[in-house]
Scaffold this motif. Structure first.
Motif, PDB file in Angstrom:
ATOM      1  N   TRP A  77       2.387   1.636  -3.453  1.00 54.16           N
ATOM      2  CA  TRP A  77       1.371   2.117  -4.391  1.00 54.16           C
ATOM      3  C   TRP A  77       1.151   3.609  -4.213  1.00 54.16           C
ATOM      4  O   TRP A  77       1.090   4.357  -5.191  1.00 54.16           O
ATOM      5  CB  TRP A  77       0.069   1.337  -4.188  1.00 54.16           C
ATOM      6  N   GLU A 123       0.823  -1.207   0.000  1.00 49.50           N
ATOM      7  CA  GLU A 123       0.000   0.000   0.000  1.00 49.50           C
ATOM      8  C   GLU A 123       0.865   1.269   0.000  1.00 49.50           C
ATOM      9  O   GLU A 123       0.575   2.227  -0.724  1.00 49.50           O
ATOM     10  CB  GLU A 123      -0.966   0.007   1.197  1.00 49.50           C
ATOM     11  N   SER A 173      -3.487   1.096 -11.769  1.00 53.10           N
ATOM     12  CA  SER A 173      -4.697   0.508 -11.193  1.00 53.10           C
ATOM     13  C   SER A 173      -4.720   0.692  -9.684  1.00 53.10           C
ATOM     14  O   SER A 173      -3.727   1.090  -9.070  1.00 53.10           O
ATOM     15  CB  SER A 173      -4.769  -0.988 -11.523  1.00 53.10           C
ATOM     16  N   GLU A 174      -5.828   0.363  -9.106  1.00 56.32           N
ATOM     17  CA  GLU A 174      -5.940   0.228  -7.658  1.00 56.32           C
ATOM     18  C   GLU A 174      -5.300  -1.107  -7.270  1.00 56.32           C
ATOM     19  O   GLU A 174      -5.002  -1.934  -8.142  1.00 56.32           O
ATOM     20  CB  GLU A 174      -7.416   0.238  -7.232  1.00 56.32           C
ATOM     21  N   LYS A 219       1.580   6.479  -6.937  1.00 58.43           N
ATOM     22  CA  LYS A 219       0.426   7.317  -7.271  1.00 58.43           C
ATOM     23  C   LYS A 219       0.778   8.798  -7.180  1.00 58.43           C
ATOM     24  O   LYS A 219       0.386   9.597  -8.043  1.00 58.43           O
ATOM     25  CB  LYS A 219      -0.742   6.983  -6.341  1.00 58.43           C
ATOM     26  N   PHE A 252      -0.877  -4.493  -7.859  1.00 59.40           N
ATOM     27  CA  PHE A 252      -1.462  -3.424  -8.665  1.00 59.40           C
ATOM     28  C   PHE A 252      -0.718  -3.408  -9.994  1.00 59.40           C
ATOM     29  O   PHE A 252       0.337  -4.035 -10.151  1.00 59.40           O
ATOM     30  CB  PHE A 252      -1.433  -2.062  -7.956  1.00 59.40           C
TER      31      PHE A 252
END
Length: 122
Positions: free
Chosen positions: A77, A74, A95-96, A81, A106
């Protein structure tokens, strides 16, 4: 037979070579030119791949690389992001996180359509 392998490196194509090199630099990978139309991209320690100034749509859009992440997926990610790659590079998609029976992952499409899976195994 046990192979005395030292590393394994895949080749990825680039639709726009300069743009793809910048994409991987922004992603935090180290890009080392090795010729006019190819570079060695270092992810960490002995993790490398070749990026080449060569594009075949069907090949690039069907190329996939899975990068297993240490630690917290997480947080990784979130760090990707924040880079805003889809806003900076046409065709890039993030992607999520997807939760699977075997672990979580992801996806990130690079500017040429090469698909990266970033994940952890349970």
């Amino acid at each position: 037979m046990i192979h005395p392998a030292k590393s394994i490196r895949t080749f990825l194509g680039a639709k726009n070579y300069a743009e793809s090199r910048r994409f991987y630099e922004v992603l935090g990978f180290e890009v080392r030119p090795i010729s006019e139309n190819m570079c060695l991209v270092r992810i960490k320690d002995q993790f490398y791949f070749y990026l080449q100034d060569y594009y075949v749509k069907a090949w690039c859009e069907n190329s996939m690389v899975f990068l297993e992440i240490e630690g917290d997926l997480e947080s990784y990610w979130e760090a990707i992001k924040i880079l805003g790659l889809p806003d900076k590079f046409p065709g890039v998609k993030l992607s999520e996180i997807v939760k699977n029976d075997w672990g979580n992952e992801f996806f990130l499409h690079d500017p040429a359509g090469n698909l990266w899976h970033f994940g952890i195994f349970k």
